[in-house]
Scaffold this motif. Structure first.
Motif, PDB file in Angstrom:
ATOM      1  N   GLY A 218       0.792  -1.219   0.000  1.00  0.00           N
ATOM      2  CA  GLY A 218       0.000   0.000   0.000  1.00  0.00           C
ATOM      3  C   GLY A 218       0.826   1.272   0.000  1.00  0.00           C
ATOM      4  N   LYS A 219       2.143   1.165   0.271  1.00  0.00           N
ATOM      5  CA  LYS A 219       2.981   2.350   0.379  1.00  0.00           C
ATOM      6  C   LYS A 219       3.955   2.521  -0.781  1.00  0.00           C
ATOM      7  CE  LYS A 219       4.672   1.287   4.411  1.00  0.00           C
ATOM      8  NZ  LYS A 219       5.347   1.320   5.737  1.00  0.00           N
ATOM      9  N   GLU A 220       4.345   1.434  -1.423  1.00  0.00           N
ATOM     10  CA  GLU A 220       5.406   1.494  -2.419  1.00  0.00           C
ATOM     11  C   GLU A 220       4.844   1.569  -3.835  1.00  0.00           C
ATOM     12  OE1 GLU A 220       8.531   1.900  -1.763  1.00  0.00           O
ATOM     13  OE2 GLU A 220       8.124   1.866   0.389  1.00  0.00           O
ATOM     14  N   ARG A 221       5.227   2.607  -4.567  1.00  0.00           N
ATOM     15  CA  ARG A 221       4.687   2.811  -5.908  1.00  0.00           C
ATOM     16  C   ARG A 221       5.075   1.693  -6.871  1.00  0.00           C
ATOM     17  NH1 ARG A 221       5.358   9.361  -6.926  1.00  0.00           N
ATOM     18  NH2 ARG A 221       3.643   9.979  -5.547  1.00  0.00           N
ATOM     19  N   SER A 222       6.262   1.159  -6.715  1.00  0.00           N
ATOM     20  CA  SER A 222       6.682   0.077  -7.614  1.00  0.00           C
ATOM     21  C   SER A 222       5.770  -1.135  -7.478  1.00  0.00           C
ATOM     22  CB  SER A 222       8.133  -0.319  -7.331  1.00  0.00           C
ATOM     23  OG  SER A 222       9.022   0.707  -7.738  1.00  0.00           O
ATOM     24  N   LEU A 223       5.259  -1.385  -6.268  1.00  0.00           N
ATOM     25  CA  LEU A 223       4.351  -2.509  -6.053  1.00  0.00           C
ATOM     26  C   LEU A 223       2.900  -2.133  -6.353  1.00  0.00           C
ATOM     27  CD1 LEU A 223       5.854  -3.980  -2.747  1.00  0.00           C
ATOM     28  CD2 LEU A 223       6.187  -4.795  -5.092  1.00  0.00           C
ATOM     29  N   LEU A 224       2.567  -0.857  -6.175  1.00  0.00           N
ATOM     30  CA  LEU A 224       1.195  -0.415  -6.429  1.00  0.00           C
ATOM     31  C   LEU A 224       0.857  -0.412  -7.916  1.00  0.00           C
ATOM     32  CD1 LEU A 224       0.556   2.552  -3.976  1.00  0.00           C
ATOM     33  CD2 LEU A 224      -0.889   0.546  -4.257  1.00  0.00           C
ATOM     34  N   HIS A 225       1.692   0.231  -8.702  1.00  0.00           N
ATOM     35  CA  HIS A 225       1.380   0.339 -10.133  1.00  0.00           C
ATOM     36  C   HIS A 225       2.637   0.274 -11.002  1.00  0.00           C
ATOM     37  CE1 HIS A 225       2.591   4.440  -9.202  1.00  0.00           C
ATOM     38  NE2 HIS A 225       1.571   4.541  -8.377  1.00  0.00           N
ATOM     39  N   GLY A 226       3.678  -0.343 -10.477  1.00  0.00           N
ATOM     40  CA  GLY A 226       4.926  -0.426 -11.233  1.00  0.00           C
ATOM     41  C   GLY A 226       4.885  -1.440 -12.358  1.00  0.00           C
ATOM     42  N   GLU A 227       5.865  -1.343 -13.240  1.00  0.00           N
ATOM     43  CA  GLU A 227       5.981  -2.280 -14.356  1.00  0.00           C
ATOM     44  C   GLU A 227       6.426  -3.651 -13.859  1.00  0.00           C
ATOM     45  OE1 GLU A 227       8.490  -0.551 -17.420  1.00  0.00           O
ATOM     46  OE2 GLU A 227       7.948   1.437 -16.668  1.00  0.00           O
ATOM     47  N   TYR A 228       6.076  -4.656 -14.626  1.00  0.00           N
ATOM     48  CA  TYR A 228       6.447  -6.041 -14.316  1.00  0.00           C
ATOM     49  C   TYR A 228       7.517  -6.484 -15.303  1.00  0.00           C
ATOM     50  CZ  TYR A 228       6.016 -11.163 -14.175  1.00  0.00           C
ATOM     51  OH  TYR A 228       6.267 -12.513 -14.109  1.00  0.00           O
ATOM     52  N   LEU A 229       8.659  -6.938 -14.782  1.00  0.00           N
ATOM     53  CA  LEU A 229       9.761  -7.365 -15.646  1.00  0.00           C
ATOM     54  C   LEU A 229      10.196  -8.773 -15.242  1.00  0.00           C
ATOM     55  CD1 LEU A 229      11.897  -6.624 -17.818  1.00  0.00           C
ATOM     56  CD2 LEU A 229      13.345  -5.803 -15.942  1.00  0.00           C
ATOM     57  N   PRO A 230       9.927  -9.790 -16.078  1.00  0.00           N
ATOM     58  CA  PRO A 230      10.369 -11.148 -15.742  1.00  0.00           C
ATOM     59  C   PRO A 230      11.888 -11.259 -15.779  1.00  0.00           C
ATOM     60  CG  PRO A 230       9.423 -11.071 -17.957  1.00  0.00           C
ATOM     61  CD  PRO A 230       9.191  -9.735 -17.349  1.00  0.00           C
ATOM     62  N   LEU A 231      12.451 -11.988 -14.816  1.00  0.00           N
ATOM     63  CA  LEU A 231      13.901 -12.128 -14.731  1.00  0.00           C
ATOM     64  C   LEU A 231      14.378 -13.547 -14.958  1.00  0.00           C
ATOM     65  CD1 LEU A 231      14.544  -9.910 -11.554  1.00  0.00           C
ATOM     66  CD2 LEU A 231      14.925  -9.269 -13.951  1.00  0.00           C
ATOM     67  N   ARG A 232      13.649 -14.512 -14.396  1.00  0.00           N
ATOM     68  CA  ARG A 232      14.111 -15.908 -14.497  1.00  0.00           C
ATOM     69  C   ARG A 232      12.935 -16.845 -14.261  1.00  0.00           C
ATOM     70  NH1 ARG A 232      18.856 -18.363 -16.377  1.00  0.00           N
ATOM     71  NH2 ARG A 232      19.320 -20.252 -15.183  1.00  0.00           N
ATOM     72  N   ASN A 233      12.681 -17.760 -15.200  1.00  0.00           N
ATOM     73  CA  ASN A 233      11.588 -18.723 -15.063  1.00  0.00           C
ATOM     74  C   ASN A 233      12.119 -20.127 -15.279  1.00  0.00           C
ATOM     75  OD1 ASN A 233       9.799 -16.544 -14.816  1.00  0.00           O
ATOM     76  ND2 ASN A 233       9.480 -16.439 -17.021  1.00  0.00           N
ATOM     77  N   LEU A 234      11.988 -20.962 -14.250  1.00  0.00           N
ATOM     78  CA  LEU A 234      12.370 -22.366 -14.343  1.00  0.00           C
ATOM     79  C   LEU A 234      11.151 -23.218 -14.029  1.00  0.00           C
ATOM     80  CD1 LEU A 234      15.812 -22.143 -12.484  1.00  0.00           C
ATOM     81  CD2 LEU A 234      15.418 -22.159 -14.953  1.00  0.00           C
ATOM     82  N   ALA A 235      11.311 -24.523 -14.102  1.00  0.00           N
ATOM     83  CA  ALA A 235      10.172 -25.429 -13.921  1.00  0.00           C
ATOM     84  C   ALA A 235       9.480 -25.223 -12.588  1.00  0.00           C
ATOM     85  CB  ALA A 235      10.642 -26.874 -14.062  1.00  0.00           C
ATOM     86  N   SER A 236      10.238 -24.976 -11.537  1.00  0.00           N
ATOM     87  CA  SER A 236       9.629 -24.850 -10.207  1.00  0.00           C
ATOM     88  C   SER A 236       9.998 -23.548  -9.514  1.00  0.00           C
ATOM     89  CB  SER A 236      10.053 -26.031  -9.319  1.00  0.00           C
ATOM     90  OG  SER A 236      11.461 -26.071  -9.187  1.00  0.00           O
ATOM     91  N   SER A 237      10.492 -22.584 -10.258  1.00  0.00           N
ATOM     92  CA  SER A 237      10.845 -21.308  -9.642  1.00  0.00           C
ATOM     93  C   SER A 237      10.673 -20.174 -10.645  1.00  0.00           C
ATOM     94  CB  SER A 237      12.289 -21.330  -9.123  1.00  0.00           C
ATOM     95  OG  SER A 237      13.190 -21.537 -10.201  1.00  0.00           O
ATOM     96  N   MET A 238      10.537 -18.979 -10.117  1.00  0.00           N
ATOM     97  CA  MET A 238      10.433 -17.807 -10.970  1.00  0.00           C
ATOM     98  C   MET A 238      10.936 -16.592 -10.210  1.00  0.00           C
ATOM     99  SD  MET A 238       6.295 -16.912 -10.940  1.00  0.00           S
ATOM    100  CE  MET A 238       6.446 -15.396 -11.879  1.00  0.00           C
ATOM    101  N   ALA A 239      11.332 -15.580 -10.964  1.00  0.00           N
ATOM    102  CA  ALA A 239      11.773 -14.325 -10.366  1.00  0.00           C
ATOM    103  C   ALA A 239      11.378 -13.187 -11.288  1.00  0.00           C
ATOM    104  CB  ALA A 239      13.287 -14.335 -10.137  1.00  0.00           C
ATOM    105  N   TYR A 240      11.013 -12.070 -10.694  1.00  0.00           N
ATOM    106  CA  TYR A 240      10.622 -10.910 -11.478  1.00  0.00           C
ATOM    107  C   TYR A 240      10.910  -9.635 -10.696  1.00  0.00           C
ATOM    108  CZ  TYR A 240       6.393 -11.659  -8.626  1.00  0.00           C
ATOM    109  OH  TYR A 240       5.512 -11.891  -7.589  1.00  0.00           O
ATOM    110  N   MET A 241      10.885  -8.525 -11.400  1.00  0.00           N
ATOM    111  CA  MET A 241      11.152  -7.231 -10.784  1.00  0.00           C
ATOM    112  C   MET A 241       9.941  -6.327 -10.959  1.00  0.00           C
ATOM    113  SD  MET A 241      14.335  -4.566 -11.343  1.00  0.00           S
ATOM    114  CE  MET A 241      13.990  -4.146 -13.045  1.00  0.00           C
ATOM    115  N   ARG A 242       9.679  -5.500  -9.968  1.00  0.00           N
ATOM    116  CA  ARG A 242       8.662  -4.456 -10.059  1.00  0.00           C
ATOM    117  C   ARG A 242       9.372  -3.113  -9.936  1.00  0.00           C
ATOM    118  NH1 ARG A 242       3.563  -5.496  -8.757  1.00  0.00           N
ATOM    119  NH2 ARG A 242       3.216  -3.561  -9.955  1.00  0.00           N
ATOM    120  N   LYS A 243       9.079  -2.204 -10.862  1.00  0.00           N
ATOM    121  CA  LYS A 243       9.757  -0.910 -10.856  1.00  0.00           C
ATOM    122  C   LYS A 243       8.783   0.177 -11.287  1.00  0.00           C
ATOM    123  CE  LYS A 243      11.358  -1.167 -15.646  1.00  0.00           C
ATOM    124  NZ  LYS A 243      12.448  -0.868 -16.574  1.00  0.00           N
TER     125      LYS A 243
END
Length: 508
Positions: A414-439
């Motif tokens: 509720g306080k951080e703009r990157s999480l409220l309406h930031g862009e979604y950028l995928p970083l790493r996707n594997l069979a059982s894991s994933m990582a992404y960035m919000r900015k």
């Protein structure tokens, strides 16, 4: 009286005077003159200093000034000072313009609705949630829900309906076992006081097999829903939710009316919400229904039973198609609770996923404490501070751990703009894991990494031009990744069924 007598009397009078003021006439004065009348013991001597005459500065007269001002020297001096003044002023102006031009521009904020600012909370069975107190008991729970930083409640259905019996349907009347209209108005008042909006579930045949009865009755039921929508919005509810939207997706006139009704009841710039629920699980079909119906949010089963690359593909498909009007849920009033759909070890991981994806996170009541479903009934809500709680110490500690984790995530989102309406950028996707960035623009960046695997640790090599070498742990379920510690993003190790939220500052 003789002269000697007069002297003696004088001596007496002098002896009665303060000794320090007596004239030094009877002894040595220290200057060799015993009879000197000049000296007084500790006496004061008055010295008169002549007063100084105050000098008055009159300056030059007007005529004198005019004579001096016209001399060549003063003319040159004035021009030099004037030129220096304007050069300095122009220099400062140019510097200010250069700073403004070169400074990075702030990105304009996107249009936000109330449901974009925090999680929504479904209460499918009011009695199960309020310990059989019905709508009348709901206002007493508002304070507890406020601590979760909720932005909206989805209540009900609470209208009169019997399974598969169209003749018993009354969408404008509150069922007696739920309460009455006044009870609902009490809920609205208490929720609005805490800035929590209230959405009413108007699914017609919620107790039966098909949400809209059989196909032959759909048109008639749709008309009842339209009339009930106007009625309840007029009573002060902030939105309407409908299950089974795929069953009526082709009824264009119905959806046009519903969107118009929502817009017509919008007041004080607060938009009313139209929310749909579908049984569809594919991202492509969910996207199609969003476009077809025009609902503000659409709950689905797109994330249910998905992990790693599968979950990442769902998110990327919907995000690339829409970027807005996205809702994320694992479970709902019909599908059940989060802790019954995922393994116990993945409850926090799932909470972290839902809170950090681009869109609105939607939870079932009790998802914040890992509440599980029971057979053929809605589970009773567990209130950890209740004196009537029958939970064991171990169960309470686990539920409290889930709750604290949920509250921390909700507060941060509720306080951080990157999480409220930031862009979604995928970083790493594997069979059982994933990582992404919000900015977002110049705000702090967040990296989310999740490992669904039940037994194997995962090493994620997060390398990207927008990533620094290291980031700081903000929230973690992994005991080996302590909060405030620094981790190497190119060698990020996650234990089984663990997740972490990292942060790093924006750098131009």
């Amino acid at each position: 009286m003789t002269t000697d007598t007069e002297v003696d009397m004088k001596d007496v009078e002098l002896n009665e005077v303060d000794p320090e003021k007596q004239p030094m006439t009877g002894g040595d004065t220290g200057n060799g003159d015993a009879g000197s009348p000049v000296t007084e013991k500790n006496g004061s001597v008055k010295v008169k200093i002549p007063e100084e005459k105050e000098s008055k500065f009159t300056g030059l007269s007007k005529e004198e000034l005019m004579k001096v001002a016209g001399t060549p020297g003063w003319v040159r001096a004035r021009w030099a000072l004037l030129i220096l003044f304007w050069l300095g002023w122009i220099g400062m102006l140019a510097g200010a313009v250069a700073i403004i031009v070169q400074a990075p521009r702030c990105k304009p904020l996107p249009e936000m609705n109330w449901w974009d600012n925090g999680p929504l909370y479904q209460i499918g069975d009011v009695n199960a949630f309020t310990e059989d107190a019905g709508l009348a008991g709901l206002p007493k729970k508002i304070d507890s829900m406020g601590k979760l930083k909720l932005k909206g409640l989805i209540i009900g259905p609470i209208h009169v309906s019997n399974a598969d019996k169209l003749e018993d349907l009354n969408l404008k009347e509150v069922a007696s076992d739920e309460g009455n209209l006044e009870d609902l108005k009490g809920v609205l008042a208490a929720a609005h006081k805490k800035s929590i909006s209230v959405v009413l579930d108007l699914t017609p045949n919620y107790k039966g097999k098909h949400p809209w009865f059989d196909n032959s009755s759909t048109s008639r039921v749709a008309e009842d829903v339209k009339a009930a929508t106007d009625y309840w919005l007029g009573q002060g509810v902030d939105g309407i939710l409908l299950h089974g939207v795929e069953q009526i997706a082709t009824m264009d006139s119905f959806w046009t009316y519903m969107r118009d009704a929502i817009n017509n009841h919008t007041k004080n710039e607060k938009k009313m919400a139209l929310i749909g629920v579908t049984t569809e699980t594919s991202a492509e079909e969910v996207s199609r229904l969003l476009n077809k119906t025009g609902v503000d949010l659409l709950l689905s089963g797109a994330l249910n039973k998905k992990s790693g690359a599968e979950a990442a593909n769902v998110v990327e498909t919907l995000y690339s198609d829409r970027k807005t009007n996205l809702a994320w849920n694992i479970g709902d009033r019909v599908r059940g609770h989060l802790a019954s759909i995922v393994e116990s070890g993945q409850v926090k991981l799932s909470q972290l996923l839902l809170f950090t994806l681009p869109g609105t996170p939607i939870f079932n009541y009790g998802d914040e404490i890992g509440l599980k479903d029971v057979a053929d009934a809605y589970p009773k809500m567990v209130w950890l501070n209740s004196l009537n709680s029958t939970e064991t110490k171990e169960d309470k500690e686990q539920k409290q751990s889930f709750l604290s984790f949920f509250e921390a995530l909700s507060d941060l989102r509720g306080k951080e703009r990157s999480l409220l309406h930031g862009e979604y950028l995928p970083l790493r996707n594997l069979a059982s894991s994933m990582a992404y960035m919000r900015k977002w623009d110049q705000s702090e960046r967040y990296v989310v990494a999740l490992n669904w695997h039940a037994s194997d640790p995962q090493t994620l090599q997060l390398i990207h031009e927008e990533l620094p070498r290291k980031a700081t742990v903000l929230i973690s379920t992994d005991a080996k990744l302590q909060v405030d510690s620094s981790v190497d993003l190119a060698d990020l190790k996650l234990e089984p069924q663990q997740a972490v939220l990292l942060k790093f500052p924006y750098t131009p």
